[in-house]
Design a protein around this motif. Sequence first.
Motif, PDB file in Angstrom:
ATOM      1  N   MET A   1       0.847  -1.200   0.000  1.00 50.40           N
ATOM      2  CA  MET A   1       0.000   0.000   0.000  1.00 50.40           C
ATOM      3  C   MET A   1       0.879   1.247   0.000  1.00 50.40           C
ATOM      4  N   GLU A   2       0.595   2.182  -0.861  1.00 49.91           N
ATOM      5  CA  GLU A   2       1.379   3.403  -0.934  1.00 49.91           C
ATOM      6  C   GLU A   2       0.915   4.369   0.147  1.00 49.91           C
ATOM      7  N   THR A   3       1.903   5.091   0.737  1.00 54.14           N
ATOM      8  CA  THR A   3       1.554   6.011   1.812  1.00 54.14           C
ATOM      9  C   THR A   3       0.698   7.153   1.326  1.00 54.14           C
ATOM     10  N   SER A   4       0.718   7.462   0.033  1.00 58.92           N
ATOM     11  CA  SER A   4      -0.094   8.551  -0.495  1.00 58.92           C
ATOM     12  C   SER A   4      -1.579   8.241  -0.397  1.00 58.92           C
ATOM     13  N   ASN A   5      -1.945   6.960  -0.269  1.00 60.09           N
ATOM     14  CA  ASN A   5      -3.344   6.583  -0.152  1.00 60.09           C
ATOM     15  C   ASN A   5      -3.827   6.550   1.293  1.00 60.09           C
ATOM     16  N   LEU A   6      -2.911   6.818   2.236  1.00 58.74           N
ATOM     17  CA  LEU A   6      -3.261   6.750   3.641  1.00 58.74           C
ATOM     18  C   LEU A   6      -3.568   8.134   4.176  1.00 58.74           C
ATOM     19  N   SER A   7      -4.330   8.174   5.266  1.00 61.09           N
ATOM     20  CA  SER A   7      -4.584   9.454   5.922  1.00 61.09           C
ATOM     21  C   SER A   7      -3.273   9.974   6.495  1.00 61.09           C
ATOM     22  N   PRO A   8      -3.129  11.295   6.697  1.00 63.48           N
ATOM     23  CA  PRO A   8      -1.888  11.853   7.245  1.00 63.48           C
ATOM     24  C   PRO A   8      -1.520  11.251   8.590  1.00 63.48           C
ATOM     25  N   ALA A   9      -2.515  10.754   9.342  1.00 63.55           N
ATOM     26  CA  ALA A   9      -2.216  10.224  10.675  1.00 63.55           C
ATOM     27  C   ALA A   9      -1.357   8.976  10.619  1.00 63.55           C
ATOM     28  N   TYR A  10      -1.467   8.192   9.534  1.00 64.23           N
ATOM     29  CA  TYR A  10      -0.765   6.905   9.500  1.00 64.23           C
ATOM     30  C   TYR A  10       0.755   7.054   9.464  1.00 64.23           C
ATOM     31  N   PRO A  11       1.334   7.820   8.510  1.00 62.46           N
ATOM     32  CA  PRO A  11       2.785   7.943   8.519  1.00 62.46           C
ATOM     33  C   PRO A  11       3.303   8.614   9.790  1.00 62.46           C
ATOM     34  N   ILE A  12       2.504   9.511  10.399  1.00 59.99           N
ATOM     35  CA  ILE A  12       2.924  10.136  11.646  1.00 59.99           C
ATOM     36  C   ILE A  12       3.025   9.090  12.742  1.00 59.99           C
ATOM     37  N   ALA A  13       1.985   8.259  12.868  1.00 61.54           N
ATOM     38  CA  ALA A  13       1.988   7.223  13.894  1.00 61.54           C
ATOM     39  C   ALA A  13       3.105   6.215  13.652  1.00 61.54           C
ATOM     40  N   LEU A  14       3.342   5.851  12.398  1.00 63.74           N
ATOM     41  CA  LEU A  14       4.407   4.917  12.064  1.00 63.74           C
ATOM     42  C   LEU A  14       5.763   5.512  12.426  1.00 63.74           C
ATOM     43  N   LYS A  15       5.937   6.807  12.146  1.00 67.00           N
ATOM     44  CA  LYS A  15       7.181   7.480  12.491  1.00 67.00           C
ATOM     45  C   LYS A  15       7.393   7.471  13.994  1.00 67.00           C
ATOM     46  N   ASN A  16       6.314   7.720  14.746  1.00 71.25           N
ATOM     47  CA  ASN A  16       6.418   7.720  16.198  1.00 71.25           C
ATOM     48  C   ASN A  16       6.794   6.334  16.714  1.00 71.25           C
ATOM     49  N   LEU A  17       6.197   5.303  16.128  1.00 68.45           N
ATOM     50  CA  LEU A  17       6.504   3.946  16.540  1.00 68.45           C
ATOM     51  C   LEU A  17       7.975   3.643  16.306  1.00 68.45           C
ATOM     52  N   MET A  18       8.522   4.073  15.173  1.00 65.77           N
ATOM     53  CA  MET A  18       9.921   3.830  14.882  1.00 65.77           C
ATOM     54  C   MET A  18      10.816   4.572  15.876  1.00 65.77           C
ATOM     55  N   LYS A  19      10.417   5.793  16.245  1.00 65.70           N
ATOM     56  CA  LYS A  19      11.214   6.558  17.201  1.00 65.70           C
ATOM     57  C   LYS A  19      11.202   5.914  18.582  1.00 65.70           C
ATOM     58  N   ASN A  20      10.117   5.229  18.916  1.00 67.38           N
ATOM     59  CA  ASN A  20       9.993   4.602  20.223  1.00 67.38           C
ATOM     60  C   ASN A  20      10.306   3.111  20.195  1.00 67.38           C
ATOM     61  N   GLU A  21      10.858   2.643  19.097  1.00 69.78           N
ATOM     62  CA  GLU A  21      11.110   1.214  18.951  1.00 69.78           C
ATOM     63  C   GLU A  21      12.070   0.708  20.020  1.00 69.78           C
ATOM     64  N   LEU A  22      13.091   1.506  20.349  1.00 64.65           N
ATOM     65  CA  LEU A  22      14.057   1.092  21.358  1.00 64.65           C
ATOM     66  C   LEU A  22      13.384   0.951  22.725  1.00 64.65           C
ATOM     67  N   LEU A  23      12.535   1.919  23.073  1.00 71.34           N
ATOM     68  CA  LEU A  23      11.835   1.837  24.352  1.00 71.34           C
ATOM     69  C   LEU A  23      10.843   0.673  24.366  1.00 71.34           C
ATOM     70  N   PHE A  24      10.205   0.421  23.226  1.00 72.72           N
ATOM     71  CA  PHE A  24       9.278  -0.712  23.143  1.00 72.72           C
ATOM     72  C   PHE A  24      10.044  -2.013  23.376  1.00 72.72           C
ATOM     73  N   HIS A  25      11.229  -2.106  22.803  1.00 76.39           N
ATOM     74  CA  HIS A  25      12.065  -3.292  23.007  1.00 76.39           C
ATOM     75  C   HIS A  25      12.466  -3.415  24.481  1.00 76.39           C
ATOM     76  N   LYS A  26      12.797  -2.283  25.115  1.00 74.85           N
ATOM     77  CA  LYS A  26      13.149  -2.322  26.535  1.00 74.85           C
ATOM     78  C   LYS A  26      11.974  -2.812  27.372  1.00 74.85           C
ATOM     79  N   LEU A  27      10.780  -2.344  27.017  1.00 80.08           N
ATOM     80  CA  LEU A  27       9.585  -2.776  27.732  1.00 80.08           C
ATOM     81  C   LEU A  27       9.370  -4.277  27.584  1.00 80.08           C
ATOM     82  N   THR A  28       9.397  -4.779  26.361  1.00 76.41           N
ATOM     83  CA  THR A  28       9.137  -6.201  26.136  1.00 76.41           C
ATOM     84  C   THR A  28      10.227  -7.080  26.756  1.00 76.41           C
TER      85      THR A  28
END
Length: 308
Positions: A1-28
Amino acid sequence: METSNLSPAYPIALKNLMKNELLFHKLTERIRINDKGGFACYWRRLPVLYPIILRKMKINREVNVPLFFGDKMNVITGEVVSSILMSFGYSEVALTALMLKLIGPGQSVVDVGTHFGYEALLASRLVGETGKIACFEPNPAVYQLAQKNLNKPNVTVHNAAVGDHEGSVKMLNKPITESAFNSITDSAEDGAIDVALVTLDAVLASREKPIDFIKCDVEGFEMEVLNGCIQILTADKPFLVLEADIPSENEKSTKRAGVIADFLSQYGYEAYAFEMRGAELIIDKLNNLKMSHANVLFVHESKFSAIE
C-alpha cells in the motif's frame, strides 16, 4: 500500500513507533525477564530490594525507584500502583505499550487523574522538549508527590479535578496507600474534601497546538470529563484512553464502556480494545478482543488508519 493513499495520521503514527522502537524493546525485554523469573529477574530487582523489604514489612515510606525507560520516580512502599512500579519498573503494561506507539516528539498530551505521575513521566520522555504535558490531580497529598515526580520543563500539573463545569466538588480523601481509589462523591462521606473542579476546554483554551492524546482515569467520572472537553474533541480529535471497568469473565466489554462509546460515536469516535500478547501490542474493535485491564481506546474516524 502506498503512503499517499493513507490518511496523514498513518505515517505520523508509524514514524512515532519507529522513534519509540528502542523503548518498546526495553519494555518487552523487561516483561520477558519479569515473567521468566530466575537470576536475571532477581539481579534487576537488586536496586529496589530495600523498598521491597519495606513493603513486605508493611512500612509505608516514600522511596525513589527506577523505571524501564530510564527515569526514576518517588512512590509509596505500601501503595498498590507503587508496588507494581517497584517490582517491575512499569505499570499498566498495555497502556504503556500503546503510549509508545501513539505518542511522539512535539505532541501535546493530557493526563486526567495523574496520581503519582507514571504515565505523565513516560509521556514527558516521549514528547521531548518541544512537546507539552498537562496533568490534573485533585488530591492534595497525591498532587504534592506528582509535582515532585513531574518537575519537568514540558509538564504542568494542576491541583484540580476535571468535569463538565467550573467550581468545586467533593472527593474521597483516602490514605496515601489507598490513593489510587480516590473518587468524586455525591455524599458527605467521612473524609471527603472539597477540591477545585475545572473543564479541559477552559483550562486548555489558549493551547498553542492541538491535543494529540488524552489519558483519563477518574474512577467513574469519565462522562463529566468528556462533557467538559467537547471543543477539544471536535477541534483536535485526540486519541482517548478512558478507564471503563474490567469486564466479567463472560464479557468482553462493560455496560459503562458501551455508554461512553455511544456518547463518543456522535463525535466520530469508535471504541477499540488493546492488549499486550507476548511482545506484540494487539488492537481490535471493542468486543473483538478480551482485555485484562480496564482501559478502552477511542479513535476519531480521521485517524482510524493510525492504529493499523
